[in-house]
Motif scaffolding. Structure first.
Motif, PDB file in Angstrom:
ATOM      1  N   ALA A   1       0.834  -1.208   0.000  1.00  0.00           N
ATOM      2  CA  ALA A   1       0.000   0.000   0.000  1.00  0.00           C
ATOM      3  C   ALA A   1       0.867   1.256   0.000  1.00  0.00           C
ATOM      4  O   ALA A   1       0.878   2.018   0.967  1.00  0.00           O
ATOM      5  CB  ALA A   1      -0.928  -0.010   1.205  1.00  0.00           C
ATOM      6  N   PRO A   2       1.603   1.464  -1.102  1.00  0.00           N
ATOM      7  CA  PRO A   2       2.421   2.680  -1.154  1.00  0.00           C
ATOM      8  C   PRO A   2       1.533   3.918  -1.177  1.00  0.00           C
ATOM      9  O   PRO A   2       0.420   3.880  -1.700  1.00  0.00           O
ATOM     10  CB  PRO A   2       3.207   2.527  -2.456  1.00  0.00           C
ATOM     11  N   GLY A   3       2.005   4.962  -0.597  1.00  0.00           N
ATOM     12  CA  GLY A   3       1.244   6.207  -0.586  1.00  0.00           C
ATOM     13  C   GLY A   3       1.555   7.007   0.656  1.00  0.00           C
ATOM     14  O   GLY A   3       2.434   6.660   1.440  1.00  0.00           O
ATOM     15  N   ARG A   4       0.787   8.084   0.836  1.00  0.00           N
ATOM     16  CA  ARG A   4       1.053   8.984   1.950  1.00  0.00           C
ATOM     17  C   ARG A   4      -0.225   9.480   2.620  1.00  0.00           C
ATOM     18  O   ARG A   4      -0.217  10.504   3.278  1.00  0.00           O
ATOM     19  CB  ARG A   4       1.877  10.171   1.455  1.00  0.00           C
ATOM     20  N   SER A   5      -1.332   8.750   2.473  1.00  0.00           N
ATOM     21  CA  SER A   5      -2.575   9.267   3.042  1.00  0.00           C
ATOM     22  C   SER A   5      -2.843   8.786   4.469  1.00  0.00           C
ATOM     23  O   SER A   5      -3.673   9.361   5.163  1.00  0.00           O
ATOM     24  CB  SER A   5      -3.767   8.935   2.147  1.00  0.00           C
ATOM     25  N   VAL A   6      -2.158   7.735   4.919  1.00  0.00           N
ATOM     26  CA  VAL A   6      -2.343   7.217   6.273  1.00  0.00           C
ATOM     27  C   VAL A   6      -0.979   7.141   6.957  1.00  0.00           C
ATOM     28  O   VAL A   6      -0.020   6.650   6.374  1.00  0.00           O
ATOM     29  CB  VAL A   6      -2.977   5.805   6.271  1.00  0.00           C
ATOM     30  N   GLU A   7      -0.922   7.625   8.183  1.00  0.00           N
ATOM     31  CA  GLU A   7       0.299   7.455   8.969  1.00  0.00           C
ATOM     32  C   GLU A   7       0.066   6.293   9.918  1.00  0.00           C
ATOM     33  O   GLU A   7      -0.886   6.308  10.706  1.00  0.00           O
ATOM     34  CB  GLU A   7       0.634   8.722   9.743  1.00  0.00           C
ATOM     35  N   LEU A   8       0.907   5.283   9.819  1.00  0.00           N
ATOM     36  CA  LEU A   8       0.833   4.094  10.660  1.00  0.00           C
ATOM     37  C   LEU A   8       1.975   4.176  11.671  1.00  0.00           C
ATOM     38  O   LEU A   8       3.144   4.148  11.306  1.00  0.00           O
ATOM     39  CB  LEU A   8       0.952   2.831   9.810  1.00  0.00           C
ATOM     40  N   ARG A   9       1.601   4.332  12.937  1.00  0.00           N
ATOM     41  CA  ARG A   9       2.576   4.532  14.011  1.00  0.00           C
ATOM     42  C   ARG A   9       2.641   3.304  14.913  1.00  0.00           C
ATOM     43  O   ARG A   9       1.610   2.799  15.349  1.00  0.00           O
ATOM     44  CB  ARG A   9       2.178   5.732  14.871  1.00  0.00           C
TER      45      ARG A   9
END
Length: 109
Positions: free
Chosen positions: A22-30
């Motif tokens: 799931a490449p991309g930048r819409s969700v930050e997974l911490r």
């Protein structure tokens, strides 16, 4: 927070799979204190608090990668904090789980 090196290694491997699927930048997974990534196609997040944030412990991430059907249970138990319209990663973790299980019997094997 103290870092467990085995958990850190497993978290890094799982997050690498997430980034590949799931490449991309819409969700930050911490996953404090181990890592944080941005993933999932959609709008780009650049500064400030992201619109879509998912946070969990390293242990929860590992358990989720092994049993993705627990997404809702973990959310209801407060083990996963997910906010934003794109923060439901349950389908993504179904795919992550398939790859994790193909790694020489999983991460514990």
């Amino acid at each position: 927070m103290k870092q467990d090196l085995e958990i850190k290694s497993q978290v890094k491997k799982i997050l690498k799979v997430v980034e590949e699927l799931a490449p991309g930048r819409s969700v930050e997974l911490r996953v404090p204190p181990y890592a944080a990534i941005q993933c999932v196609e959609g709008g780009n997040h650049r500064r400030g608090t992201p619109a879509n944030v998912v946070e969990m412990s390293g242990e929860t991430l590992i358990n989720l990668a092994q049993d993705p059907g627990k997404w809702e249970v973990f959310c209801n138990q407060g083990l996963i904090s997910a906010s934003g319209t794109s923060s439901d990663l349950s389908k993504l973790f179904s795919e992550v789980s398939k790859l994790v299980k193909s790694f020489n019997g999983g991460f514990n094997g």
